[in-house]
Design a protein around this motif. Structure first.
Motif, PDB file in Angstrom:
ATOM      1  N   TYR A  59      -5.228  -3.405  -5.134  1.00 43.07           N
ATOM      2  CA  TYR A  59      -5.705  -2.282  -4.341  1.00 43.07           C
ATOM      3  C   TYR A  59      -4.720  -2.011  -3.212  1.00 43.07           C
ATOM      4  O   TYR A  59      -3.997  -2.895  -2.750  1.00 43.07           O
ATOM      5  CB  TYR A  59      -7.071  -2.579  -3.724  1.00 43.07           C
ATOM      6  N   ARG A  60      -4.777  -0.795  -2.729  1.00 37.66           N
ATOM      7  CA  ARG A  60      -4.015  -0.421  -1.544  1.00 37.66           C
ATOM      8  C   ARG A  60      -4.997   0.240  -0.594  1.00 37.66           C
ATOM      9  O   ARG A  60      -5.887   0.988  -1.021  1.00 37.66           O
ATOM     10  CB  ARG A  60      -2.889   0.548  -1.914  1.00 37.66           C
ATOM     11  N   GLN A  61      -4.833  -0.037   0.679  1.00 40.52           N
ATOM     12  CA  GLN A  61      -5.737   0.545   1.664  1.00 40.52           C
ATOM     13  C   GLN A  61      -4.941   1.003   2.866  1.00 40.52           C
ATOM     14  O   GLN A  61      -4.312   0.190   3.555  1.00 40.52           O
ATOM     15  CB  GLN A  61      -6.812  -0.461   2.087  1.00 40.52           C
TER      16      GLN A  61
ATOM     17  N   LYS B 144      -8.074   3.134   8.073  1.00 37.93           N
ATOM     18  CA  LYS B 144      -9.315   3.903   8.161  1.00 37.93           C
ATOM     19  C   LYS B 144      -9.695   4.586   6.854  1.00 37.93           C
ATOM     20  O   LYS B 144     -10.463   5.550   6.863  1.00 37.93           O
ATOM     21  CB  LYS B 144      -9.232   4.925   9.301  1.00 37.93           C
ATOM     22  N   GLN B 145      -9.157   4.108   5.752  1.00 37.28           N
ATOM     23  CA  GLN B 145      -9.526   4.649   4.450  1.00 37.28           C
ATOM     24  C   GLN B 145     -10.084   3.541   3.574  1.00 37.28           C
ATOM     25  O   GLN B 145      -9.951   2.361   3.878  1.00 37.28           O
ATOM     26  CB  GLN B 145      -8.316   5.296   3.768  1.00 37.28           C
ATOM     27  N   SER B 146     -10.724   3.941   2.485  1.00 42.15           N
ATOM     28  CA  SER B 146     -11.321   2.949   1.607  1.00 42.15           C
ATOM     29  C   SER B 146     -10.282   2.372   0.662  1.00 42.15           C
ATOM     30  O   SER B 146      -9.119   2.778   0.655  1.00 42.15           O
ATOM     31  CB  SER B 146     -12.462   3.581   0.814  1.00 42.15           C
ATOM     32  N   LEU B 147     -10.725   1.405  -0.103  1.00 39.64           N
ATOM     33  CA  LEU B 147      -9.852   0.793  -1.092  1.00 39.64           C
ATOM     34  C   LEU B 147      -9.455   1.807  -2.160  1.00 39.64           C
ATOM     35  O   LEU B 147     -10.273   2.595  -2.606  1.00 39.64           O
ATOM     36  CB  LEU B 147     -10.569  -0.366  -1.777  1.00 39.64           C
ATOM     37  N   MET B 148      -8.210   1.749  -2.559  1.00 38.97           N
ATOM     38  CA  MET B 148      -7.742   2.583  -3.661  1.00 38.97           C
ATOM     39  C   MET B 148      -7.203   1.662  -4.746  1.00 38.97           C
ATOM     40  O   MET B 148      -6.247   0.931  -4.523  1.00 38.97           O
ATOM     41  CB  MET B 148      -6.639   3.542  -3.205  1.00 38.97           C
ATOM     42  N   LEU B 149      -7.832   1.688  -5.908  1.00 39.46           N
ATOM     43  CA  LEU B 149      -7.364   0.859  -7.011  1.00 39.46           C
ATOM     44  C   LEU B 149      -6.022   1.382  -7.499  1.00 39.46           C
ATOM     45  O   LEU B 149      -5.890   2.562  -7.818  1.00 39.46           O
ATOM     46  CB  LEU B 149      -8.383   0.870  -8.149  1.00 39.46           C
TER      47      LEU B 149
END
Lengths: 109, 116
Positions: free
Chosen positions: B36-38, B41-46
């Motif tokens: 994941y990358r985050q 202030k953003q959610s997890l991005m697979l």
């Protein structure tokens, strides 16, 4: 398509109760997860629901209604350390987690 | 409980260099690991799903030639950010799924990458 909705931000008072809602739409369903994430840290597991009903674990409880595609996380006796983001994630038929954007919970004294 | 480690915890590198991040499941076997990358202030991005012994499955918009993933054993997956640029600066988090349960994902502590 697959989608998870949860509020962006909530504010509550120390010692009070707060409920964070989550609605989901997935291709198949293998359960609903709640994670807590403090700023700058990785998520930590809070709960898992796959059957309808309420699961209680100390100050935290999680509820699931599969027919409504709805879950909530209930936090009681709030403490300052509960200030964090709470992530809702639904597992689809391929066992992939579909993540919500997270709810930032702010606790005020 | 299941423990996942990541190394390094943080790294600063120059633009154009490559950085390798390791993800290890310490007390269980993980057929599948996730990267994941985050951003702040953003959610997890697979980014990708890593399967032991086979090619990783990348999410739409993630360049497989830039983010090289190797899952050579049941306890280790690596992510290599090639020719890193400042826009690659982010919090990279791996998670591992216990081969026995196929349900819960256990997260590593994350790696903060800063590209100058």
């Amino acid at each position: 398509g697959q989608n998870i909705d949860q509020p962006t931000e909530m504010t509550a008072t120390e010692g009070a109760i707060v409920q964070i809602n989550c609605t989901y739409q997935t291709s198949g369903f293998n359960g609903l997860f709640w994670y807590q994430q403090h700023a700058g840290e990785a998520p930590t597991f809070l709960s898992y629901n796959v059957l309808d009903g309420l699961e209680e674990k100390g100050r935290f409880s999680s509820f699931l209604s599969r027919s409504k595609g709805y879950s909530y996380l209930l936090l009681k006796e709030l403490q300052m350390k509960d200030s964090a983001s709470y992530l809702c994630a639904a597992m689809d038929s391929n066992y992939q987690l579909i993540w919500g954007a997270g709810t930032k919970l702010i606790i005020k004294p | 409980g299941a423990v996942v480690s990541q190394h390094p915890s943080w790294v600063i590198c120059k633009s154009g260099t490559s950085v390798k991040i390791e993800c290890r499941s310490l007390d269980f076997q993980a057929t599948t690991m996730f990267w994941y990358r985050q951003f702040p202030k953003q959610s997890l991005m697979l980014m990708a799903t890593s399967n032991e012994g086979s090619k990783a499955t990348y999410e739409q918009g993630v360049e497989k030639d830039k983010f090289l993933i190797n899952h050579a054993s049941l306890t280790l997956s690596t992510l290599t950010v090639t020719s890193a640029h400042p826009e690659d600066s982010s919090f990279y988090i791996c998670s591992a799924r216990d081969s026995g349960t196929e349900l819960e994902q256990f997260f590593g502590p994350g790696t903060r990458l800063t590209v100058l």
